[in-house]
Design a protein around this motif. Structure first.
Motif, short mmCIF file in Angstrom:
data_model
loop_
_atom_site.label_atom_id
_atom_site.label_comp_id
_atom_site.label_asym_id
_atom_site.label_seq_id
_atom_site.Cartn_x
_atom_site.Cartn_y
_atom_site.Cartn_z
N LYS A 62 -47.53 44.26 63.10
CA LYS A 62 -47.40 44.14 64.56
C LYS A 62 -48.70 44.55 65.25
CE LYS A 62 -45.03 47.30 66.81
NZ LYS A 62 -45.79 48.08 67.72
N ALA A 87 -51.47 41.99 64.62
CA ALA A 87 -51.18 40.80 65.44
C ALA A 87 -51.60 41.05 66.89
CB ALA A 87 -49.70 40.44 65.37
N ASN A 88 -51.37 42.24 67.40
CA ASN A 88 -51.78 42.61 68.75
C ASN A 88 -53.31 42.58 68.87
OD1 ASN A 88 -51.71 43.57 71.40
ND2 ASN A 88 -51.41 45.69 70.79
N GLU A 96 -54.48 39.02 69.04
CA GLU A 96 -54.20 38.47 70.38
C GLU A 96 -55.26 38.92 71.38
OE1 GLU A 96 -50.73 39.30 73.57
OE2 GLU A 96 -50.03 38.71 71.57
N ARG A 147 -58.59 37.11 70.71
CA ARG A 147 -58.55 35.74 71.21
C ARG A 147 -58.68 35.71 72.74
NH1 ARG A 147 -57.64 33.19 66.62
NH2 ARG A 147 -55.98 33.74 65.21
N ALA A 148 -58.02 36.65 73.43
CA ALA A 148 -58.10 36.72 74.89
C ALA A 148 -59.52 37.05 75.34
CB ALA A 148 -57.11 37.76 75.42
N GLN A 193 -55.74 30.60 62.73
CA GLN A 193 -55.71 29.39 63.54
C GLN A 193 -56.95 28.56 63.25
OE1 GLN A 193 -55.34 30.39 67.69
NE2 GLN A 193 -53.31 31.30 67.43
N LYS A 241 -58.77 47.30 74.08
CA LYS A 241 -58.30 46.30 75.05
C LYS A 241 -58.86 46.60 76.44
CE LYS A 241 -54.06 44.39 77.03
NZ LYS A 241 -52.59 44.46 77.00
#
Length: 184
Positions: free
Chosen positions: A28, A31-32, A35, A38-39, A90, A182
């Motif tokens: 998890k 995966a965060n 993400e 990618r952002a 991806q 982040k």
């Protein structure tokens, strides 16, 4: 975009994660991190441990891998090497295969980093006392800027993880949480 930066997702493979008692949390968290990368328009590089079927590339002199020679000689190593389905790469992601512990050893990682102008690597994956430690020290010797996401790495031994992320890695890298990264 954080220029010259890439997120490394290391050894997040079905065969390796099966050795962790509760891999859900690390899956998890990684995966965060993916993400967030990618952002931020940061490339994601997947580094996987792969051996040839028949294990001809595992030396009997390798103290870590040699004990597994008999156990894995008859398994399908292609299945072992697959990235966990929750973290599937991806299109456009970079895939690097390695043959030893460090993400650099026996892989094309350094060529991929240079080809993409990457000078800052952000590390995630398992195990903290394996690939994260080896890659951190080798990357430091190669003069990369390094960040380690402490909650996007895990080790079966929680004390090893704690000591590495609070005492050892700080000599070579910025150690931060996913949330700190982040918001940076």
């Amino acid at each position: 975009m954080e220029q010259n930066t890439a997120l490394l997702v290391m050894d997040m493979q079905v065969g390796i994660l099966s050795n962790f008692p509760n891999p859900e949390n690390i899956i998890k968290n990684v995966a965060n991190a993916i993400e967030i990368a990618r952002a931020k328009n940061i490339p994601v590089i997947y580094v996987t441990l792969e051996f040839k079927n028949g294990i001809s590339d595992i030396s009997p002199n390798n103290k870590l891998f040699a004990p597994y020679r008999e156990r894995i000689k008859d398994i399908n190593l292609d299945e072992f090497s697959k990235v966990h389905p929750a973290l599937t790469p991806q299109e456009g992601d970079i895939r690097v295969m390695k043959r030893r512990i460090s993400a650099f050893t026996g892989s094309g990682l350094e060529v991929a980093l240079r080809s993409n102008g990457i000078q800052h690597i952000i590390l995630s994956g398992v195990a903290t006392g394996g690939i994260v430690l080896s890659t951190t020290t080798e990357a430091a010797d190669k003069d990369y800027k390094i960040s380690v996401l402490s909650d996007a790495c895990a080790d079966r031994d929680e004390e090893v993880h704690r000591v590495l992320t609070t005492k050892v890695f700080i000599r070579h890298a910025n150690v931060l949480t996913i949330e700190e990264w982040k918001n940076s």
